[in-house]
Structures are given as structure tokens and as C-alpha cells.
Enzyme design. Sequence first.
Site, PDB file in Angstrom:
ATOM      1  N   HIS A  89      84.054 130.159  79.231  1.00 23.25           N
ATOM      2  CA  HIS A  89      83.439 131.455  79.792  1.00 23.25           C
ATOM      3  C   HIS A  89      83.447 131.701  81.246  1.00 23.25           C
ATOM      4  O   HIS A  89      83.916 132.773  81.634  1.00 23.25           O
ATOM      5  CB  HIS A  89      82.008 131.351  79.123  1.00 23.25           C
ATOM      6  CG  HIS A  89      82.027 131.561  77.825  1.00 23.25           C
ATOM      7  ND1 HIS A  89      80.491 131.677  76.837  1.00 23.25           N
ATOM      8  CD2 HIS A  89      82.931 131.854  76.738  1.00 23.25           C
ATOM      9  CE1 HIS A  89      80.915 131.865  75.673  1.00 23.25           C
ATOM     10  NE2 HIS A  89      82.194 131.863  75.434  1.00 23.25           N
ATOM     11  N   LYS A 107      77.920 134.852  73.683  1.00 18.91           N
ATOM     12  CA  LYS A 107      76.682 133.916  74.043  1.00 18.91           C
ATOM     13  C   LYS A 107      77.238 132.513  73.548  1.00 18.91           C
ATOM     14  O   LYS A 107      77.944 132.558  72.552  1.00 18.91           O
ATOM     15  CB  LYS A 107      75.512 134.205  73.436  1.00 18.91           C
ATOM     16  CG  LYS A 107      75.390 134.581  71.866  1.00 18.91           C
ATOM     17  CD  LYS A 107      75.579 133.149  71.158  1.00 18.91           C
ATOM     18  CE  LYS A 107      76.331 133.297  69.825  1.00 18.91           C
ATOM     19  NZ  LYS A 107      76.639 131.872  69.445  1.00 18.91           N
TER      20      LYS A 107
END
Length: 332
Positions: A89, A107
Site C-alpha cells: 500500500h 484498509k
Amino acid sequence: MNIEDLTPGQESERRAGIGIIGCADIAVRRAIPAIRKSPFDLVAVASRSLAKAESVAAGTGCAAVEGYEALLRMPGVDAVYVPLPNSEHAEWARRALEAGKHVLIEKPAVQSAGTARGLVELAEERGLLVMENFAFLRHPQHDRAQDLLAEGAIGELRSFNGVFGIPPTDPNGIKYQAELGGGALWEVGCYPVRAAQEYLGEATEVLGAALEFDAKQGVDVSGVALLRDGAGVTANCSFGLSHSYRSTYDLWGSEGRLTLEWAFTPSRDARPVLRLEQRDRETRIIAPASDQFLGVFGAFHAAIRDASARPAHHRELVRQAGLMARIRTHAG
């Protein structure tokens, strides 16, 4: 032309273009259908495998791209959604920001407050947005819970209790690979921890935390965290990857309790139940059906258009990353 340079007249004529970096299951099942109903124009889907990108892009009208960098160089891509393994990420969010793209990260976005602050600083330097995708927050049941709390339906809030557990899945899957950022805390624990922050004050501390590790798999498969804010409101967050399915939280107040029975992952057509207990009375409140992924892409688009909405998303990203890191450190 960057999206932040568009005038109001141009905004009405041109839809913001979005690309997807990675072909994760969540992108295929939830994100792409939501994007196609959202204010965004889905421009491209990228994978390290062209065949996979073509398979995902088929029927959407968007381009299939081999390689993530190639997508970042495409004209018409103003923003990107990053549903890669957790360990990737930060790198691809940074690269996207450096390429001038607004970024929505699946997330858990990143695993330290320092990394989160670095991304926020880069975004703010370049007039961009970086946002974490906690889609559940966009479901109207949580707005209803906040309204009931503000109306005094349960009196003064004393404690939050959140639980998210799922049954075991493929042991070779990403969520069981430590090197890819897997484990129960990051995969499912982030949900009740993030929900708790909607109700606790800013000065939230970690009172205790524990993780249960599976030595064979090399990751944590369950855990618990106890939090407290400056006003003394506590939060108990339980989570696991080896449980029967449970997705709930409750708010316990001085005069009652409110429970959200399907808090984190309701289907698009589901109508979740909020159960309000007040002395000798129980009231069942039925929330409307809602596509929370459509809600999150709507919020992402709105914050791209309105720069004044971005600081709140940036603060939330840093706060969540810092709290999750402190829980992990406390658990040892």
C-alpha cells in the site's frame, strides 16, 4: 489537466477519471460495480498480468493495463484505488501521489503513523487527497447510531464493544502471509478499532492488547485491544480469523444500550438492525439498504472536488495508523 485545476463549469462537463491498481477480489466484487454507479469514470484496471487485467476489465468499457506504472502514466486518470496486499500500500500510494493522482487505499492503509504522515505530507504538498477505505462508515446505520447517541437515547456513553470475526479461509491466502501484512489485527481488527474512534475522543490510549499466534501459519489469528479516551470512555475490540462470523458493535450508556447487529460488512441489499435497549423496553430500528462502497467512492469524489474536505480524511488516516501500531506494539 489535473482534477484540482477544473473550474466549476468544467467539473459539470468532465467526470473524474479513476484507475484501479491491482485486481483483488474486493475490487472485482464491490469496488468496480460501485465505481460504475459513482461520479467517477472508470478509465483502466492494471495488473502485473495483462491477461488478468483483461479478464477484470471485460464488460466494463475500461482499458486493461499491464503494470501499475503504466496506469499512472495514462492520460485521464485523476485518481487511483489501491486494493493491493497490505505490504504494498505505502509504496504504490506514494508513487501515485508523485504521479499527481488522488489516492484511495484499501484498509488497512499503512502500518505506522510515520508512514501515514509521510503520505499526507506528500499529498498536501501536491494539492492531492489520500484516503483510507473503511467503506462501512458510509452505511447510513452508523449515522443513525450517532443521531440516537446525540439525542440521548442511551444517556452518556460509557463504553464501546466491537467484534469482527470470520471463519478460516485458504491458509495460503494473503491474509495468512506475514510478509504481505496479513494477520488478524490488520485484516479484521482494524474494523472495530476504526469504529471505536467514531465515539472515543482524540486522546485515546491503549490500556492493553493481546494477539494469539498460529506458529504454523506465522501470523496472529485472533486478538483483543482495550482502549480509553481522556473522558474515561472505554472500547473493547475483539477480532479473529478462526471464528464463526460476527460483525457487530454496541454502545453502552448510562441509560441504555444500542447494538448494531451487522455493523461492518452488510450486503448491498441488506437492511441491518439496530437494537435499542432502554430500561424495560427494546426497540428494533431497521436501517435502509445501502451500497457502502458506492458511498465511499462518492465521499472520495466529493473530497477530490472540495479541497476543504481533505484534512479530515488525512487526520483519520494518521490517527488510525498510529493507534493500530500502538496496539501491535502493546501486544508484543
